[in-house]
Design a protein around this motif. Sequence first.
Motif, mmCIF file in Angstrom:
data_model
loop_
_atom_site.group_PDB
_atom_site.id
_atom_site.type_symbol
_atom_site.label_atom_id
_atom_site.label_comp_id
_atom_site.label_asym_id
_atom_site.label_seq_id
_atom_site.Cartn_x
_atom_site.Cartn_y
_atom_site.Cartn_z
ATOM 1 N N HIS A 1 0.820 -1.211 0.000
ATOM 2 C CA HIS A 1 0.000 0.000 0.000
ATOM 3 C C HIS A 1 0.858 1.267 0.000
ATOM 4 C CE1 HIS A 1 -3.325 -2.703 1.142
ATOM 5 N NE2 HIS A 1 -4.124 -1.744 0.738
ATOM 6 N N ASP A 2 2.169 1.112 -0.230
ATOM 7 C CA ASP A 2 3.111 2.234 -0.178
ATOM 8 C C ASP A 2 3.118 2.891 1.203
ATOM 9 O OD1 ASP A 2 3.879 1.857 -2.789
ATOM 10 O OD2 ASP A 2 2.422 3.272 -3.599
ATOM 11 N N GLY A 3 2.776 2.104 2.201
ATOM 12 C CA GLY A 3 2.745 2.619 3.554
ATOM 13 C C GLY A 3 3.826 1.991 4.411
ATOM 14 N N SER A 4 3.652 2.071 5.724
ATOM 15 C CA SER A 4 4.645 1.518 6.641
ATOM 16 C C SER A 4 3.966 1.055 7.919
ATOM 17 C CB SER A 4 5.710 2.571 6.980
ATOM 18 O OG SER A 4 5.128 3.664 7.673
ATOM 19 N N ILE A 5 4.640 0.170 8.636
ATOM 20 C CA ILE A 5 4.202 -0.264 9.955
ATOM 21 C C ILE A 5 5.393 -0.147 10.894
ATOM 22 C CG2 ILE A 5 4.595 -2.677 9.258
ATOM 23 C CD1 ILE A 5 2.521 -3.479 11.384
ATOM 24 N N LYS A 6 5.182 0.503 12.030
ATOM 25 C CA LYS A 6 6.258 0.718 12.983
ATOM 26 C C LYS A 6 5.790 0.297 14.370
ATOM 27 C CE LYS A 6 8.307 4.546 10.377
ATOM 28 N NZ LYS A 6 8.716 5.966 10.382
ATOM 29 N N VAL A 7 6.754 -0.041 15.217
ATOM 30 C CA VAL A 7 6.445 -0.479 16.572
ATOM 31 C C VAL A 7 7.211 0.371 17.567
ATOM 32 C CG1 VAL A 7 8.257 -2.235 16.511
ATOM 33 C CG2 VAL A 7 6.356 -2.462 18.134
ATOM 34 N N SER A 8 6.534 0.696 18.648
ATOM 35 C CA SER A 8 7.164 1.434 19.743
ATOM 36 C C SER A 8 6.768 0.729 21.038
ATOM 37 C CB SER A 8 6.679 2.885 19.754
ATOM 38 O OG SER A 8 7.199 3.571 20.880
ATOM 39 N N SER A 9 7.762 0.379 21.856
ATOM 40 C CA SER A 9 7.457 -0.418 23.044
ATOM 41 C C SER A 9 8.459 -0.192 24.161
ATOM 42 C CB SER A 9 7.426 -1.904 22.668
ATOM 43 O OG SER A 9 7.101 -2.710 23.776
ATOM 44 N N ASN A 10 7.969 -0.388 25.353
ATOM 45 C CA ASN A 10 8.805 -0.398 26.549
ATOM 46 C C ASN A 10 8.388 -1.580 27.407
ATOM 47 O OD1 ASN A 10 10.415 2.073 26.250
ATOM 48 N ND2 ASN A 10 8.450 3.141 26.444
ATOM 49 N N GLN A 11 9.350 -2.348 27.867
ATOM 50 C CA GLN A 11 9.030 -3.511 28.680
ATOM 51 C C GLN A 11 8.260 -3.096 29.927
ATOM 52 O OE1 GLN A 11 13.026 -5.608 28.737
ATOM 53 N NE2 GLN A 11 11.651 -7.356 28.456
ATOM 54 N N GLY A 12 7.106 -3.750 30.092
ATOM 55 C CA GLY A 12 6.257 -3.460 31.239
ATOM 56 C C GLY A 12 5.327 -2.293 31.043
ATOM 57 N N ALA A 13 5.441 -1.594 29.907
ATOM 58 C CA ALA A 13 4.622 -0.392 29.698
ATOM 59 C C ALA A 13 3.795 -0.462 28.419
ATOM 60 C CB ALA A 13 5.507 0.849 29.675
ATOM 61 N N GLY A 14 3.706 -1.634 27.803
ATOM 62 C CA GLY A 14 2.847 -1.782 26.639
ATOM 63 C C GLY A 14 3.557 -1.554 25.317
ATOM 64 N N THR A 15 2.797 -1.786 24.249
ATOM 65 C CA THR A 15 3.335 -1.694 22.894
ATOM 66 C C THR A 15 2.339 -0.956 22.006
ATOM 67 O OG1 THR A 15 4.475 -3.808 23.152
ATOM 68 C CG2 THR A 15 4.155 -3.015 20.897
ATOM 69 N N THR A 16 2.869 -0.159 21.080
ATOM 70 C CA THR A 16 2.030 0.542 20.099
ATOM 71 C C THR A 16 2.516 0.219 18.697
ATOM 72 O OG1 THR A 16 1.577 2.380 21.610
ATOM 73 C CG2 THR A 16 1.215 2.768 19.254
ATOM 74 N N PHE A 17 1.628 -0.323 17.871
ATOM 75 C CA PHE A 17 1.900 -0.514 16.453
ATOM 76 C C PHE A 17 1.198 0.610 15.694
ATOM 77 C CE2 PHE A 17 2.768 -4.800 17.926
ATOM 78 C CZ PHE A 17 3.838 -5.173 17.117
ATOM 79 N N THR A 18 1.937 1.236 14.778
ATOM 80 C CA THR A 18 1.390 2.349 14.004
ATOM 81 C C THR A 18 1.445 2.031 12.520
ATOM 82 O OG1 THR A 18 2.069 3.976 15.662
ATOM 83 C CG2 THR A 18 1.590 4.787 13.454
ATOM 84 N N LEU A 19 0.276 2.081 11.889
ATOM 85 C CA LEU A 19 0.187 1.947 10.443
ATOM 86 C C LEU A 19 0.102 3.344 9.843
ATOM 87 C CD1 LEU A 19 -2.570 -0.837 10.175
ATOM 88 C CD2 LEU A 19 -0.091 -1.125 10.429
ATOM 89 N N GLN A 20 0.846 3.569 8.768
ATOM 90 C CA GLN A 20 0.789 4.872 8.119
ATOM 91 C C GLN A 20 0.570 4.694 6.632
ATOM 92 O OE1 GLN A 20 3.210 8.110 9.449
ATOM 93 N NE2 GLN A 20 3.677 8.771 7.373
ATOM 94 N N PHE A 21 -0.415 5.402 6.083
ATOM 95 C CA PHE A 21 -0.737 5.351 4.663
ATOM 96 C C PHE A 21 -0.468 6.725 4.034
ATOM 97 C CE2 PHE A 21 -3.401 2.357 6.903
ATOM 98 C CZ PHE A 21 -3.335 1.205 6.127
ATOM 99 N N PRO A 22 0.015 6.743 2.780
ATOM 100 C CA PRO A 22 0.296 8.036 2.135
ATOM 101 C C PRO A 22 -0.969 8.851 1.911
ATOM 102 C CG PRO A 22 0.522 6.217 0.592
ATOM 103 C CD PRO A 22 0.366 5.605 1.937
ATOM 104 N N LYS A 23 -0.804 10.153 1.799
ATOM 105 C CA LYS A 23 -1.927 11.066 1.677
ATOM 106 C C LYS A 23 -2.802 10.802 0.455
ATOM 107 C CE LYS A 23 -0.391 15.241 4.108
ATOM 108 N NZ LYS A 23 -0.071 16.689 3.947
ATOM 109 N N TYR A 24 -2.168 10.355 -0.641
ATOM 110 C CA TYR A 24 -2.934 10.227 -1.875
ATOM 111 C C TYR A 24 -4.008 9.131 -1.807
ATOM 112 C CZ TYR A 24 0.070 6.236 -3.061
ATOM 113 O OH TYR A 24 0.730 5.038 -3.067
ATOM 114 N N ARG A 25 -3.946 8.286 -0.766
ATOM 115 C CA ARG A 25 -4.947 7.217 -0.648
ATOM 116 C C ARG A 25 -6.271 7.720 -0.070
ATOM 117 N NH1 ARG A 25 -3.952 2.300 -1.997
ATOM 118 N NH2 ARG A 25 -1.823 1.679 -2.516
ATOM 119 N N LYS A 26 -6.248 8.903 0.484
ATOM 120 C CA LYS A 26 -7.483 9.466 1.037
ATOM 121 C C LYS A 26 -8.447 9.803 -0.099
ATOM 122 C CE LYS A 26 -9.159 13.460 3.643
ATOM 123 N NZ LYS A 26 -8.774 14.727 4.306
ATOM 124 N N MET A 27 -9.708 9.428 0.072
ATOM 125 C CA MET A 27 -10.707 9.683 -0.971
ATOM 126 C C MET A 27 -11.585 10.877 -0.585
ATOM 127 S SD MET A 27 -11.873 5.796 -1.989
ATOM 128 C CE MET A 27 -12.788 6.428 -3.407
#
Length: 435
Positions: A409-435
């Motif tokens: 999808h020409d996008g990306s997936i990134k992860v941010s985490s700290n042990q004992g404090a949870g995890t966040t996965f972030t999906l990002q899509f380029p602007k041109y995909r917005k309708m």
Amino acid sequence: MIYSAILDLSLAGFLYYYGPKQESNKWAVLFLLFTGLGSLSDVVVQSELRSFLFFILQACSPYGFVMFAISYSEAVTHHTKKLLAYVLPLPIAVTLLVSPLRPEIQIDFILMLLWTAPYYLGGCCLLVSSYLKEKNRVKRKYRLITSCFFVPPIIAIVVFNHMNRAVNQKFDGYLNLSIVVWCGFVFFIIAAIRFGVLGVRIRFERQLHDQMIKGLASGAAMFNHAVKNRITNIDMLTGRVKEHVHAQRSEQIDEDIERILAETKQVMHMVKRIQKQIEDVELVEGGANLMDMMTHALHSNRYLLESKRVSVSTDYSFVGDMMCDKLHLQEVFSNLICNAIDAMEGEGGALAIRIYEGKSGIRIDFADNGKGLAKKAEAQIFDPFYSTKKREENFGLGLSYCYLIMQKHDGSIKVSSNQGAGTTFTLQFPKYRKM
């Protein structure tokens, strides 16, 4: 012109090996081969071979380009396209028949201009027209990039080469053509890295990772067949159970059975898609509402969420539609929800899902309050077969699949985490995909 030959032949080889195996790309490869081989005439000493290569450059290249434009623009039916493939070479044969062949081929450039200019300019018009008529925003972007790559060099060839030779009978446009060719090559590299040209996209990051994902295809075919058989059995047995409990008229049972049938239908659809594109995932794009897709993914995992008493909070500040592959993205959402549930030990965990629009495009966050990831795991989390779960039923392929789909999808997936404090996965899509 030797540099032009090297560039054209390199692009032809690159497109042949790495581009999608579709008809328009085959014509593009043929066009680049004609121009590349023809440009070698500048360095060939033997006169007969030199004149033959020069004839290929001048007479065959227009045919290759116009057939590429016809195929890429999808302006005619398959039957008409096949007919044109046999009819359009006729001017090449006529030019060869009326040209003196000894001691070498002597081309009548005035005669050649009469048909090569319409071939080249007509092809350019088809490419531009296909861009203007395209309604799909994603496809429209790629058609614009393709037009920008081909149209300027083609116009330069008509003006500096064919018109110049026909009018002045003396060619002095090597410098101008070389500048245009080099500019086109630079544009191809930049566009292939940033967006993609003719289905080819160059990526320099995580090359080994991408190769490992593609290597999974060898075993996927056998797995695909086995899964399909099991799903068929589940579907049949579920239908039989529905018949048996129908008399009891239990609303909860009916709802559960309908959900099972919906899930088997979803998986069977995925199996069929994988079977068709076993070597690579191919997106089937259309407009879809992200909030509806997320609601479906949460509903699919409702019983798992309830069994572990996971509370879900949602923040959908972006509620519009997006151009995407609905089926694959729903699987990505479901994978990330399941991972979040698994990461929360015991009961009473919390999952926060946010859909919003950032500066660089549409973003989706999946944040859990689970045990978090170690730094080593965070670096390897998207690698195939890597899993932090030490259970036999976990194969370590879920996040690799998510990575691949986001890449498509020409996008990306990134992860941010700290042990004992949870995890966040972030999906990002380029602007041109917005309708």
